[in-house]
Design a protein around this motif. Sequence first.
Motif: not given
Length: 150
Positions: A24-28, A77-79, A96-99
């Motif tokens: 998701v971070a790469r997509a962001a 995306a973050d931690d 907003k969705v937590p992992w």
Amino acid sequence: MTKDLMGYGKLAQEALRGVVREAVARAASPQGLPGSHHFYVSFKTTDPGCDLDEALIKSYPDEMTIVLEHQFWDLSADDDGFEVTLKFGGVPKYLKVPWRAVTRFHDPAVNFQLYFEYEAPGHQDAGDAPAGETGDENTVVSLDAFRKKD
């Protein structure tokens, strides 16, 4: 068999959530999704860390699946989790969705899927013994308190 005191199942789940986090971070990133990659992400809408529009919660009271492919905005995306804006019925909605709420991740472009067990925050760890049990099979419990007194 010896009891798993390391909690390998939970460790593996957390490691695999790291794969989702990185994808998701790469997509962001400014480059966005490479090639034909796109994601189906299912998550528990009941997680207290989810920030969803009330209409979405009514429509999906337990779980929902979103698609990150062509039309999404402000993906980050973050931690802790990810945030994104998607259109529902032509209307943009912020999510907003937590992992920890993610239950399934699928990239159909390469037939890659991950499934996760959901554990609500504050729930005992999967490796812990159920309430009232210590997990030690050698524990002696006195039954005197339960005996009928004359």
